[in-house]
Design a protein around this motif. Sequence first.
Motif, PDB file in Angstrom:
ATOM      1  N   LYS A 245     -14.378  11.250  -1.962  1.00 30.42           N
ATOM      2  CA  LYS A 245     -14.632  11.104  -0.578  1.00 30.42           C
ATOM      3  C   LYS A 245     -13.579  10.438   0.434  1.00 30.42           C
ATOM      4  CE  LYS A 245     -18.325   8.799   2.312  1.00 30.42           C
ATOM      5  NZ  LYS A 245     -19.311   7.672   2.346  1.00 30.42           N
ATOM      6  N   VAL A 246     -13.326  11.036   1.264  1.00 35.56           N
ATOM      7  CA  VAL A 246     -12.142  10.484   2.292  1.00 35.56           C
ATOM      8  C   VAL A 246     -12.719  10.457   3.918  1.00 35.56           C
ATOM      9  CG1 VAL A 246     -10.030  11.120   3.346  1.00 35.56           C
ATOM     10  CG2 VAL A 246     -10.434  11.490   1.065  1.00 35.56           C
ATOM     11  N   LYS A 247     -12.807   9.205   4.528  1.00 37.32           N
ATOM     12  CA  LYS A 247     -13.286   8.921   5.640  1.00 37.32           C
ATOM     13  C   LYS A 247     -12.034   8.683   6.609  1.00 37.32           C
ATOM     14  CE  LYS A 247     -16.461   5.896   8.269  1.00 37.32           C
ATOM     15  NZ  LYS A 247     -17.220   7.253   8.883  1.00 37.32           N
ATOM     16  N   LEU A 248     -12.023   9.183   7.776  1.00 38.73           N
ATOM     17  CA  LEU A 248     -10.990   9.166   9.090  1.00 38.73           C
ATOM     18  C   LEU A 248     -11.533   8.374   9.898  1.00 38.73           C
ATOM     19  CD1 LEU A 248      -9.318  12.665   9.035  1.00 38.73           C
ATOM     20  CD2 LEU A 248      -8.691  10.836   7.556  1.00 38.73           C
ATOM     21  N   ILE A 249     -11.065   7.029  10.099  1.00 37.59           N
ATOM     22  CA  ILE A 249     -11.268   6.035  11.032  1.00 37.59           C
ATOM     23  C   ILE A 249     -10.365   6.263  12.519  1.00 37.59           C
ATOM     24  CG2 ILE A 249     -12.016   3.679  11.611  1.00 37.59           C
ATOM     25  CD1 ILE A 249     -12.374   3.306   8.495  1.00 37.59           C
ATOM     26  N   PRO A 250     -10.702   6.893  13.202  1.00 43.68           N
ATOM     27  CA  PRO A 250      -9.689   7.037  14.645  1.00 43.68           C
ATOM     28  C   PRO A 250      -9.769   5.710  15.284  1.00 43.68           C
ATOM     29  CG  PRO A 250     -11.540   8.875  14.484  1.00 43.68           C
ATOM     30  CD  PRO A 250     -11.748   8.027  13.714  1.00 43.68           C
ATOM     31  N   GLY A 251      -8.569   5.232  15.989  1.00 43.17           N
ATOM     32  CA  GLY A 251      -8.210   4.401  16.610  1.00 43.17           C
ATOM     33  C   GLY A 251      -7.670   4.595  18.086  1.00 43.17           C
ATOM     34  N   LYS A 252      -7.598   3.882  18.945  1.00 41.17           N
ATOM     35  CA  LYS A 252      -6.794   4.165  20.265  1.00 41.17           C
ATOM     36  C   LYS A 252      -5.464   4.559  20.010  1.00 41.17           C
ATOM     37  CE  LYS A 252      -9.012   0.750  23.025  1.00 41.17           C
ATOM     38  NZ  LYS A 252      -8.901  -0.589  23.783  1.00 41.17           N
ATOM     39  N   LYS A 253      -4.524   4.156  18.973  1.00 40.31           N
ATOM     40  CA  LYS A 253      -3.394   4.777  18.490  1.00 40.31           C
ATOM     41  C   LYS A 253      -3.319   5.156  17.118  1.00 40.31           C
ATOM     42  CE  LYS A 253      -0.725   2.792  22.338  1.00 40.31           C
ATOM     43  NZ  LYS A 253       0.421   1.905  22.761  1.00 40.31           N
ATOM     44  N   GLY A 254      -3.422   6.235  16.867  1.00 39.07           N
ATOM     45  CA  GLY A 254      -3.714   6.694  15.501  1.00 39.07           C
ATOM     46  C   GLY A 254      -4.755   6.396  14.838  1.00 39.07           C
ATOM     47  N   GLY A 255      -5.118   5.788  13.552  1.00 44.65           N
ATOM     48  CA  GLY A 255      -6.162   5.598  13.086  1.00 44.65           C
ATOM     49  C   GLY A 255      -5.956   5.165  11.393  1.00 44.65           C
ATOM     50  N   LYS A 256      -7.049   5.064  10.629  1.00 45.57           N
ATOM     51  CA  LYS A 256      -6.833   4.673   9.264  1.00 45.57           C
ATOM     52  C   LYS A 256      -7.570   5.659   8.465  1.00 45.57           C
ATOM     53  CE  LYS A 256      -7.478  -0.232  10.191  1.00 45.57           C
ATOM     54  NZ  LYS A 256      -8.357  -1.447   9.780  1.00 45.57           N
ATOM     55  N   ILE A 257      -7.155   6.084   7.238  1.00 39.18           N
ATOM     56  CA  ILE A 257      -7.607   7.045   6.349  1.00 39.18           C
ATOM     57  C   ILE A 257      -8.203   6.055   5.105  1.00 39.18           C
ATOM     58  CG2 ILE A 257      -7.516   8.730   4.653  1.00 39.18           C
ATOM     59  CD1 ILE A 257      -4.757   9.501   6.334  1.00 39.18           C
ATOM     60  N   GLU A 258      -9.490   6.327   4.913  1.00 38.16           N
ATOM     61  CA  GLU A 258     -10.262   5.593   3.810  1.00 38.16           C
ATOM     62  C   GLU A 258     -10.706   6.373   2.800  1.00 38.16           C
ATOM     63  OE1 GLU A 258     -14.799   3.994   3.725  1.00 38.16           O
ATOM     64  OE2 GLU A 258     -13.345   2.462   4.906  1.00 38.16           O
ATOM     65  N   ILE A 259      -9.698   6.180   1.319  1.00 35.01           N
ATOM     66  CA  ILE A 259     -10.264   7.111   0.016  1.00 35.01           C
ATOM     67  C   ILE A 259     -11.025   6.172  -0.766  1.00 35.01           C
ATOM     68  CG2 ILE A 259      -8.945   8.152  -1.503  1.00 35.01           C
ATOM     69  CD1 ILE A 259      -6.299   8.275   0.251  1.00 35.01           C
TER      70      ILE A 259
END
Length: 280
Positions: A245-259
């Motif tokens: 499972k991979v979750k992408l967490i968008p931010g104002k600039k870029g974001g995070k990838i949660e694996i």
Amino acid sequence: MKKKTGLGRGLGALIRDTAPDNESSDIEQIKSIDIELIYPREDQPRKQFDDETIAELAKSISDHGILQPLLLREVGDKFEIIAGERRYRAAKIAGLKEVPALIKDVKDNIVKEISIIENIQREDLNPIEEALAYEELLSEYNLTQEKLAAKVGKSRSYIANSLRLLGLDDYIKEYLIKGEITSSQGRTLLSIKNPLERKEYLNKLLENKINIREIERRAKKKHTGKVDIFIKDMEERFTEVLATKVKLIPGKKGGKIEISYFSNEDLDRIYEFFKEENYG
């Protein structure tokens, strides 16, 4: 009757692939093996054995014998169980001295795969055991979810949904193992992000005070924002490539990838994947 697509062919193919080219028809014959010479695998995928169902099977074996032979491989002067541990346990209770078996010359690196697929084929695993079995196959044999789905005769979405159950709290997993909630209910509980709320809804489910549809509606109210189609698509592509499972967490600039990972072995598998991509 539930249709099982491809499972029998998958197990048979695995066994055939491990047999020597000059295999004689004698190996295919069922033999009677001294039960005292048989022992179960330590890494058997099935962890839970229900005493009541084993006792019922023992009674059936006493009345009618073992209708399906065990699948064994010879190790020294003894025989290791590849498939059929439930029948082995029940036969011991029934007092059998010998059991019918097929002896196969199976390589070490494929025995576990055959054992897992046989258990899946017979639907002998509870939902958590099944999810752990899929996770182990993905990790040890470096398979994608799509390749694993083809191997066991399931859809990729079925595999992905099964693996999602490993993200549940341990106490909820126990209810799944005991059969007190269903896999569908478990996945729906995952949609409740707050752990305290999740526990509250679990208790309501167990007391029949709420149904799945109500929980789904509650979860949707918590996530009223629009779904970014690009982000959703990229999450699915990452999930397919990494087999987790991979979750992408968008931010104002870029974001995070949660694996997500489900064991130290799984984490090591993911690390090796990135290592090979960069240096392989």
